[in-house]
Design a protein around this motif. Structure first.
Motif, short mmCIF file in Angstrom:
data_model
loop_
_atom_site.label_atom_id
_atom_site.label_comp_id
_atom_site.label_asym_id
_atom_site.label_seq_id
_atom_site.Cartn_x
_atom_site.Cartn_y
_atom_site.Cartn_z
N THR A 147 0.88 -1.18 0.01
CA THR A 147 -0.10 -0.31 -0.08
C THR A 147 0.95 1.28 -0.09
O THR A 147 1.83 1.33 0.78
N ALA A 148 0.53 1.99 -0.89
CA ALA A 148 1.55 3.28 -0.99
C ALA A 148 0.66 4.67 -1.04
O ALA A 148 -0.34 4.66 -1.87
N LYS A 149 0.70 5.55 -0.19
CA LYS A 149 0.09 6.85 -0.21
C LYS A 149 1.51 7.88 0.07
O LYS A 149 1.90 7.77 1.31
N ASP A 150 1.32 8.81 -0.58
CA ASP A 150 2.24 10.04 -0.56
C ASP A 150 3.82 9.56 -0.28
O ASP A 150 4.31 10.03 0.78
N VAL A 151 4.01 8.54 -1.18
CA VAL A 151 5.66 8.04 -0.97
C VAL A 151 6.45 9.08 -1.64
O VAL A 151 6.00 9.60 -2.90
N GLY A 152 7.65 9.08 -1.33
CA GLY A 152 8.47 10.00 -1.99
C GLY A 152 9.23 9.28 -3.15
O GLY A 152 9.34 7.92 -3.10
N GLU A 153 9.99 10.04 -4.01
CA GLU A 153 10.52 9.30 -5.24
C GLU A 153 11.32 8.47 -4.78
O GLU A 153 11.80 7.08 -5.42
N ASP A 154 12.29 8.65 -3.90
CA ASP A 154 13.67 7.87 -3.47
C ASP A 154 13.08 6.39 -2.98
O ASP A 154 13.75 5.45 -3.09
#
Length: 292
Positions: A147-154
């Motif tokens: 689950t991914a929410k507001d993840v940074g590019e890195d």
């Protein structure tokens, strides 16, 4: 690992593709007395990265001389992502493709969607819709594993379970009827995926993969994912800002130059019944479908 969804003993099963053949995960689990290991592709993707890690641990612990491999020749393939929750697509994401269609370079990713009805498998026939302008689009697809929410590019690629080959088939006359592309992109079986889901650790950098497409053996698209305007980590990060990505969701990352709509009008020969389209991506295999 190269995971495969295929018909085995009258049901679709999860397998691990190897040089020796296909190892059936349910058979490995039964032999090891292992519980909690997913035995279908849908289950593995729905449960996400932890489930795929369980398959990997099982495979690593299995003595290979005890495996009864299934030959890949002649099997019936299932889609490598049979039930995606969301199919998010990125348009105009290769510089040369934007240029060939006389489109400005996007400032932000151009997003649109497909639905589960568009999913098709390797070697599955694709019915032509009521359209006279059906086009191909070779694409790299990312399948989400956490689950991914507001993840940074890195950290974005840490949320990707694996990658597969896709063909974003498009009915250009339907696509161009309105400002919304949906109907031209979402005809039945207009998103073949496969033949394998290759886990992220085996792929490495997804932005350095050769990608090509042939129609009846003739090369039509040949490029590299390095030509993307927005690379894979930027796409995952951007999409996650506005919608929560869940395990099994799939993102198609755009197509390179060479699509039919990019030709001068007098040179456009649209796909027709009997045409065979093969998309190949480095490390991921070849996806072939015939229009009927």
């Amino acid at each position: 690992m190269q995971l495969i969804n295929f018909k085995w003993r009258n049901e679709f099963a999860l397998g691990i593709r190897t040089e020796e053949g296909i190892a059936v995960v349910s058979e490995l689990a039964a032999a090891a007395g292992a519980s909690g290991v997913p035995v279908t592709m849908s289950e593995a993707l729905r449960k996400g990265g932890e489930a795929i890690d369980a398959v990997r641990r099982l495979w690593e612990a299995t003595p290979k001389h005890r495996v009864a491999y299934v030959p890949e020749d002649g099997i019936l393939y299932g889609p490598c992502n049979p039930q995606p929750g969301k199919i998010v697509c990125v348009g105009l994401n290769y510089r040369r493709h934007a240029e060939e269609t006389n489109s400005p370079i996007p400032e932000y990713p151009v997003l649109f969607s497909k639905f589960e009805n568009t999913i098709a498998a390797h070697d599955e026939d694709v019915p032509l819709p009521q359209s006279h302008m059906v086009d191909y689009e070779a694409e790299l697809a990312m399948v989400i594993g956490r689950t991914a929410k507001d993840v940074g590019e890195d950290e974005a690629l840490e949320y990707v379970a694996g990658y597969c080959v896709a063909d974003d088939l498009s009915a250009r006359d339907l696509q161009g009827r309105t400002s919304q592309w949906l109907v031209g992109k979402s005809c039945d079986r207009f998103c073949p995926v496969g033949p394998y889901l290759v886990t992220a650790d085996e792929v490495g950098d997804p932005n350095r993969l050769g990608i090509s497409l042939r129609v009846n053996g003739e090369i039509r698209q040949q490029s590299n994912t390095q030509d993307m305007i927005f690379d894979c980590k930027k796409i995952v990060s951007y999409v996650s800002r506005y919608m929560t990505l869940k395990p099994g969701d799939m993102i198609l990352t755009g197509t390179p130059e060479g699509v039919i709509v990019g030709y001068p009008p007098e040179k456009r020969v649209w796909l027709k019944s009997g045409d065979t389209v093969t998309v190949e991506i480095e490390k991921l295999g070849r996806l072939t479908n015939t229009l009927v």
